[in-house]
Design a protein around this motif. Structure first.
Motif, PDB file in Angstrom:
ATOM      1  N   ALA B  38       0.555  -1.047   0.038  1.00  0.00           N
ATOM      2  CA  ALA B  38       0.041  -0.039  -0.164  1.00  0.00           C
ATOM      3  C   ALA B  38       0.878   0.758  -0.206  1.00  0.00           C
ATOM      4  O   ALA B  38       0.166   2.479  -0.671  1.00  0.00           O
ATOM      5  CB  ALA B  38      -0.898   0.479   1.214  1.00  0.00           C
ATOM      6  N   PHE B  39       2.120   1.215   0.357  1.00  0.00           N
ATOM      7  CA  PHE B  39       2.638   2.202   0.764  1.00  0.00           C
ATOM      8  C   PHE B  39       3.921   2.551  -0.555  1.00  0.00           C
ATOM      9  O   PHE B  39       4.273   3.378  -0.340  1.00  0.00           O
ATOM     10  CB  PHE B  39       3.713   2.563   1.839  1.00  0.00           C
ATOM     11  CG  PHE B  39       3.297   2.814   3.272  1.00  0.00           C
ATOM     12  CD1 PHE B  39       2.900   3.860   3.535  1.00  0.00           C
ATOM     13  CD2 PHE B  39       2.710   1.777   4.367  1.00  0.00           C
ATOM     14  CE1 PHE B  39       1.965   4.493   4.596  1.00  0.00           C
ATOM     15  CE2 PHE B  39       1.495   2.361   5.608  1.00  0.00           C
ATOM     16  CZ  PHE B  39       1.068   3.455   5.380  1.00  0.00           C
ATOM     17  N   GLU B  40       3.658   1.597  -1.237  1.00  0.00           N
ATOM     18  CA  GLU B  40       4.520   1.704  -2.729  1.00  0.00           C
ATOM     19  C   GLU B  40       3.066   1.310  -3.858  1.00  0.00           C
ATOM     20  O   GLU B  40       4.042   2.221  -4.690  1.00  0.00           O
ATOM     21  CB  GLU B  40       5.350   0.027  -3.100  1.00  0.00           C
ATOM     22  CG  GLU B  40       6.409   0.069  -2.069  1.00  0.00           C
ATOM     23  CD  GLU B  40       6.995  -1.372  -1.688  1.00  0.00           C
ATOM     24  OE1 GLU B  40       6.514  -2.070  -2.628  1.00  0.00           O
ATOM     25  OE2 GLU B  40       8.082  -1.508  -1.425  1.00  0.00           O
ATOM     26  N   ALA B  41       2.682   1.865  -3.794  1.00  0.00           N
ATOM     27  CA  ALA B  41       1.541   2.116  -4.641  1.00  0.00           C
ATOM     28  C   ALA B  41       1.843   3.106  -5.493  1.00  0.00           C
ATOM     29  O   ALA B  41       2.094   4.319  -4.484  1.00  0.00           O
ATOM     30  CB  ALA B  41       0.092   1.374  -4.242  1.00  0.00           C
ATOM     31  N   LYS B  42       1.998   3.563  -6.758  1.00  0.00           N
ATOM     32  CA  LYS B  42       2.110   4.865  -7.149  1.00  0.00           C
ATOM     33  C   LYS B  42       0.612   5.873  -7.569  1.00  0.00           C
ATOM     34  O   LYS B  42       1.136   7.012  -7.646  1.00  0.00           O
ATOM     35  CB  LYS B  42       2.518   4.800  -8.405  1.00  0.00           C
ATOM     36  CG  LYS B  42       4.169   4.267  -7.966  1.00  0.00           C
ATOM     37  CD  LYS B  42       4.929   5.021  -7.247  1.00  0.00           C
ATOM     38  CE  LYS B  42       6.696   4.863  -7.090  1.00  0.00           C
ATOM     39  NZ  LYS B  42       6.941   5.141  -5.746  1.00  0.00           N
ATOM     40  N   ASP B  46      -4.857   2.777  -6.298  1.00  0.00           N
ATOM     41  CA  ASP B  46      -4.130   1.044  -5.934  1.00  0.00           C
ATOM     42  C   ASP B  46      -3.506   1.382  -5.291  1.00  0.00           C
ATOM     43  O   ASP B  46      -3.657   0.089  -4.079  1.00  0.00           O
ATOM     44  CB  ASP B  46      -2.270   0.859  -6.951  1.00  0.00           C
ATOM     45  CG  ASP B  46      -2.484   0.559  -8.558  1.00  0.00           C
ATOM     46  OD1 ASP B  46      -3.575   0.862  -8.802  1.00  0.00           O
ATOM     47  OD2 ASP B  46      -1.940   0.898  -8.966  1.00  0.00           O
ATOM     48  N   GLY B  47      -3.234   2.357  -4.327  1.00  0.00           N
ATOM     49  CA  GLY B  47      -2.901   2.593  -2.483  1.00  0.00           C
ATOM     50  C   GLY B  47      -4.947   2.286  -1.912  1.00  0.00           C
ATOM     51  O   GLY B  47      -4.290   1.603  -0.563  1.00  0.00           O
ATOM     52  N   ALA B  51      -4.798  -0.999   0.885  1.00  0.00           N
ATOM     53  CA  ALA B  51      -4.454  -0.647   2.113  1.00  0.00           C
ATOM     54  C   ALA B  51      -5.736  -0.690   2.420  1.00  0.00           C
ATOM     55  O   ALA B  51      -5.887  -1.500   3.240  1.00  0.00           O
ATOM     56  CB  ALA B  51      -4.746   1.266   1.959  1.00  0.00           C
ATOM     57  N   PHE B  94      -4.932  10.029   1.899  1.00  0.00           N
ATOM     58  CA  PHE B  94      -4.315   9.510   0.625  1.00  0.00           C
ATOM     59  C   PHE B  94      -3.713  11.674   0.352  1.00  0.00           C
ATOM     60  O   PHE B  94      -4.798  12.030   0.631  1.00  0.00           O
ATOM     61  CB  PHE B  94      -4.727   8.762  -0.513  1.00  0.00           C
ATOM     62  CG  PHE B  94      -4.835   7.793  -0.079  1.00  0.00           C
ATOM     63  CD1 PHE B  94      -4.356   7.009  -0.506  1.00  0.00           C
ATOM     64  CD2 PHE B  94      -6.122   7.513   0.983  1.00  0.00           C
ATOM     65  CE1 PHE B  94      -4.273   5.839  -0.187  1.00  0.00           C
ATOM     66  CE2 PHE B  94      -6.114   6.005   0.923  1.00  0.00           C
ATOM     67  CZ  PHE B  94      -5.206   4.985   0.490  1.00  0.00           C
ATOM     68  N   VAL B 100       4.755   8.760  -2.492  1.00  0.00           N
ATOM     69  CA  VAL B 100       3.214   7.859  -2.306  1.00  0.00           C
ATOM     70  C   VAL B 100       2.216   8.774  -1.881  1.00  0.00           C
ATOM     71  O   VAL B 100       2.392   9.126  -1.158  1.00  0.00           O
ATOM     72  CB  VAL B 100       3.863   7.057  -1.371  1.00  0.00           C
ATOM     73  CG1 VAL B 100       3.700   6.085  -0.926  1.00  0.00           C
ATOM     74  CG2 VAL B 100       5.197   6.576  -2.027  1.00  0.00           C
ATOM     75  N   LEU B 102      -0.650   7.226  -0.244  1.00  0.00           N
ATOM     76  CA  LEU B 102      -0.728   6.908   0.809  1.00  0.00           C
ATOM     77  C   LEU B 102       0.329   7.953   2.318  1.00  0.00           C
ATOM     78  O   LEU B 102       1.135   6.754   1.487  1.00  0.00           O
ATOM     79  CB  LEU B 102      -0.679   5.545   1.037  1.00  0.00           C
ATOM     80  CG  LEU B 102      -1.197   5.094   2.164  1.00  0.00           C
ATOM     81  CD1 LEU B 102      -2.733   5.471   3.275  1.00  0.00           C
ATOM     82  CD2 LEU B 102      -1.140   3.648   2.470  1.00  0.00           C
ATOM     83  N   SER B 105      -2.879   4.648   7.610  1.00  0.00           N
ATOM     84  CA  SER B 105      -3.666   4.620   7.017  1.00  0.00           C
ATOM     85  C   SER B 105      -3.682   4.488   8.935  1.00  0.00           C
ATOM     86  O   SER B 105      -3.293   3.103   9.878  1.00  0.00           O
ATOM     87  CB  SER B 105      -3.710   3.394   6.738  1.00  0.00           C
ATOM     88  OG  SER B 105      -3.160   2.282   7.149  1.00  0.00           O
TER      89      SER B 105
END
Lengths: 105, 154
Positions: B38-42, B46-47, B51, B94, B100, B102, B105
């Protein structure tokens, strides 16, 4: 590191307990560069925070690098009584951790 | 170079393995493991998917974002998310234009109110999006925050 890593203040307002926590942490993003050497400063940030009341988790937070340096966190929950203890602990990406407790007043 | 980074990776994972073997990582903390994906989703979509496990988001007027309209310093932007919804399970924040999206959370306990306050970094002017998971459904609200000095970089 004699400095306290977490400072907590918990106060009851009627039924609701408001907890405020201030942590001392660099929260490096890994994107910043050292101005003298031009090398990237490695990321160093808090990943998980757990807040417990009487052994039950009231809040679990997952943080990324976008949380500011020396993070602040506040939340509210019900079901506590004056004099109860609230515990806040964190783990960072380098495996360091800290925890602190405070009495609800 | 590739070989070197590969070696580093192996060493790091073996250290982690030893730590887990020695019982330093309790099963509980593994359960609440940091959601790396979740912390790599661009992208925000996706995030949200990574998450919160769903991507069906409904806009809601019942989420209140308290943040400055103009943040003079992007390194410290105070944000408070509150909602009157009942049965709030998680809240995620977000920031659209950050590297990134996110930022953080939160998983809330059964007695925890739909209220979170923290301070975030913003690289540049962007929408801040709060996603609330309540009774299995996702709701969102957004607020544009203007940033005059960025907080992600030197």
């Amino acid at each position: 590191m004699a400095k306290k890593k977490i400072r907590i203040r918990a106060k009851m307002k009627g039924e609701v307990t408001e907890v405020k926590a201030l942590m001392s942490h660099p929260m490096e993003t890994g994107l910043r560069k050292n101005k003298k050497t031009g090398e990237k400063i490695p990321a160093h940030f808090i990943q998980d925070i757990t807040c417990e009341h009487k052994g039950a988790r009231v809040l679990v937070a997952h943080w990324g690098v976008a949380i500011s340096k020396n993070p602040y966190l506040a939340f509210k929950f019900t079901g506590a009584a004056k004099g109860d203890t609230i515990k806040v602990s964190w783990n960072d990406n380098k495996g360091e951790s800290a925890s602190a407790e405070a009495k609800i007043g | 170079m590739k070989r070197r980074s590969f070696l580093k990776g192996t060493i790091a994972s073996s250290i982690l393995g030893v730590a887990a073997g020695a019982g330093l990582l309790t099963p509980q903390s593994v359960l609440a493991a940091w959601p790396k994906a979740a912390f790599e989703a661009k992208t925000i979509d996706d995030g949200i998917q990574a998450a919160l496990g769903a991507s069906d988001v409904t806009e809601s007027g019942d989420i209140n974002i308290k943040a400055p309209d103009i943040a003079e310093n992007g390194a410290v932007v105070p944000v408070t998310i509150s909602t009157g919804m009942s049965g709030v399970e998680s809240i995620a924040i977000f920031i659209e234009k950050n590297p990134v999206p996110l930022a953080s959370s939160y998983d809330l306990g059964p007695n925890t109110e739909g209220f979170i306050s923290c301070r975030v970094k913003m690289g540049k002017t962007s929408d801040l999006i709060a996603v609330v998971k309540s009774e299995g459904k996702l709701y969102s609200a957004k607020k544009m925050i203007k940033v005059t000095i960025g907080g992600c970089g030197g």
